[in-house]
Design a protein around this motif. Structure first.
Motif, mmCIF file in Angstrom:
data_model
loop_
_atom_site.group_PDB
_atom_site.id
_atom_site.type_symbol
_atom_site.label_atom_id
_atom_site.label_comp_id
_atom_site.label_asym_id
_atom_site.label_seq_id
_atom_site.Cartn_x
_atom_site.Cartn_y
_atom_site.Cartn_z
ATOM 1 N N LEU A 326 6.831 2.014 2.724
ATOM 2 C CA LEU A 326 6.375 1.011 1.763
ATOM 3 C C LEU A 326 7.271 -0.214 1.746
ATOM 4 N N GLU A 359 5.469 4.146 -4.977
ATOM 5 C CA GLU A 359 4.481 3.089 -4.707
ATOM 6 C C GLU A 359 4.204 2.263 -5.955
ATOM 7 N N ARG A 363 5.155 -1.741 -6.012
ATOM 8 C CA ARG A 363 4.040 -2.681 -6.098
ATOM 9 C C ARG A 363 4.125 -3.545 -7.361
ATOM 10 N N LYS A 364 4.572 -2.947 -8.442
ATOM 11 C CA LYS A 364 4.547 -3.653 -9.725
ATOM 12 C C LYS A 364 5.797 -4.495 -9.980
ATOM 13 N N ASP A 366 7.537 -6.319 -7.366
ATOM 14 C CA ASP A 366 7.846 -7.169 -6.224
ATOM 15 C C ASP A 366 8.884 -6.535 -5.310
ATOM 16 N N GLU A 421 0.783 -9.001 -10.784
ATOM 17 C CA GLU A 421 1.232 -7.768 -10.161
ATOM 18 C C GLU A 421 0.329 -7.380 -9.001
ATOM 19 N N VAL A 422 0.942 -6.829 -7.960
ATOM 20 C CA VAL A 422 0.197 -6.293 -6.825
ATOM 21 C C VAL A 422 0.059 -4.797 -7.037
ATOM 22 N N PRO A 424 -1.576 -0.884 -6.236
ATOM 23 C CA PRO A 424 -2.121 -0.092 -5.120
ATOM 24 C C PRO A 424 -3.638 -0.077 -5.157
ATOM 25 N N LEU A 445 3.254 -8.827 2.859
ATOM 26 C CA LEU A 445 2.554 -7.741 2.180
ATOM 27 C C LEU A 445 1.508 -7.124 3.098
ATOM 28 N N LYS A 449 1.129 -3.252 4.414
ATOM 29 C CA LYS A 449 -0.088 -2.452 4.288
ATOM 30 C C LYS A 449 -0.515 -1.889 5.639
#
Length: 461
Positions: A326, A359, A363-364, A366, A421-422, A424, A445, A449
């Protein structure tokens, strides 16, 4: 990794054998030295298999695994998991045969290491020390040892040798031996009852990159002959135990080599141990499951949807590998590893659940892995008694839904996002595609992925 029901069913038969005679003293070694590392279920399985052997014999009668389930009062999944642990720690070897009558197993139980081997092992003794602590570890060392009584200097050794007591063979006896030579030889189908010394735990040397290590050592003029077979075995064990890379191992070898270009194994072990304790705040490594325990796996059938494939991946992947994938291949820092170890030990979260947590956090935030945020999620999931990957994913979805509803209604919340936020993809229920945001065009990013997608494709092959 195959599921237990693919490898074992209740009607499968088994026989128990032993690689050597087991002694009553072995029970104390197993109870006090091995049980803290493998758990009571593993010990019960070993003792039950041992009990099936008749006294002083090396083979049991044939039985089914259904009998084992009744004797131990556990399910087949627990028996399979306990068997794997016994195999890994060197107490059991398993052989299987499949024919028209079905599948049958031979369980060959191996005696434990003797106390001296165990306490000087270099791996098991360190895991035990971390598990039970200094005081109890010292107590066990005293329990399994006696103080040496120094021999007084004024005593002389007057023990006679064999040739001083017995005469050599006469011509008549030699003729007798020739006439009965066939009787004196062992029959091919016979195996004498006895016991050989048990081998300590040894990590396969092929798991360590010795070519990279030698490339670094050549620059320091360390001869290749210094890396003897014994040294390579110790290096492989230390690399596994402390997570040492070939580049880092070079420094420990340079510190352990003497004027004769020989590597002092004890100095090598001490250097690696001191370094690990310095980097990890005087802690020693603990023995933990590398992947999600079988008892907490939910994806038991061949995965079909993307979510099922992700669940299978998280159930069969160690957290350190997930973290690296990740992070786009970047190795986790010592601080990150310490956080991971703490949440697995302190909050007793299984590895698969920790993978989901990793994860969510990355993701949340950065791609940051801050201790306070990690512990807030870990403690919440621990209170919810979350043990499976699926439950962890659902808990994350539920928290996100609650957060979005709170924003819509304008209710007060302690979570104030300072950026987009990015999340999942699996945060979207029923397999729906997530809404694209400004972060999706980020090439870094997208590369991360793709890395995870390639990992999943390789896993499906």
């Amino acid at each position: 990794m195959a599921q237990h029901w693919q490898e074992l069913i209740p009607i499968d038969r088994y026989l128990v054998t032993s690689s050597g005679l087991l002694h009553e003293y072995d029970r104390k070694v197993l109870t006090f030295l091995y049980q803290p590392l493998i758990g009571s279920t593993c010990l019960s399985l070993y003792m039950t298999l041992w009990a099936e052997l008749d006294e002083n014999r090396l083979w049991s009668e044939s039985s089914t695994h259904h009998l084992l389930m009744n004797l131990l009062s556990v399910n087949l999944k627990d028996i399979h998991e306990a068997r794997l642990k016994l195999e890994g720690i060197g107490l059991l070897k398993t052989y299987v045969k499949t024919d028209e009558s079905g599948r049958s197993f031979i369980y060959e139980i191996h005696p434990p290491l003797n106390p001296e081997q165990f306490f000087l092992d270099g791996m098991l003794n360190i895991y035990l020390y971390r598990k039970i602590g200094k005081n109890h570890f010292s107590r066990l060392k005293r329990f399994f040892s006696i103080p040496k009584k120094p021999m007084e200097e004024d005593y002389l050794d007057v023990t006679r040798a064999f040739q001083d007591v017995f005469a050599s063979a006469t011509p008549g006896s030699l003729q007798y031996m020739q006439e009965h030579s066939e009787d004196l030889e062992a029959e091919p189908a016979q195996e004498f009852i006895g016991r050989s010394d048990q081998k300590p735990i040894q990590i396969d040397t092929s798991t360590f990159d010795f070519e990279m290590l030698m490339a670094g050592l050549n620059e320091s003029l360390v001869p290749q002959k210094s890396l003897t077979k014994k040294v390579k075995e110790v290096v492989s064990n230390l690399a596994f135990l402390y997570g040492i890379s070939p580049i880092e191992m070079k420094n420990f070898i340079l510190g352990a080599i003497n004027e004769n270009d020989e590597i002092d194994i004890e100095d090598l072990r001490k250097g690696a141990r001191d370094w690990y304790q310095f980097e990890n705040y005087d802690q020693l490594p603990s023995l933990i499951n590398r992947t999600q325990p079988a008892v907490h796996q939910v994806q038991l059938t061949e995965p079909k949807t993307q979510e099922e494939k992700l669940i299978r991946y998280y159930e069969t992947t160690p957290p350190i590998v997930t973290f690296k994938e990740l992070s786009g291949g970047v190795e986790p820092s010592v601080a990150n590893l310490k956080i991971l170890e703490e949440i697995m030990i302190k909050y007793k979260l299984p590895p698969g659940v920790v993978n989901v947590l990793i994860e969510v956090v990355l993701r949340k935030t950065d791609m940051k892995f801050t201790k306070n945020f990690v512990e807030s999620i870990a403690s919440h999931w621990a209170r919810l008694k979350i043990k499976t990957v699926k439950d962890a994913m659902e808990a994350a979805r539920k928290e996100e839904r609650s957060f979005k509803e709170s924003k819509k209604t304008g209710k007060a919340t302690n979570k104030k996002p300072i950026r987009t936020e990015v999340l999942p993809d699996w945060f979207e229920e029923n397999g729906k595609e997530s809404v694209k945001d400004s972060k999706q065009d980020d090439p870094d990013l997208e590369a991360k992925k793709r890395s995870i997608e390639e990992k999943l494709k390789a896993f499906r092959k």
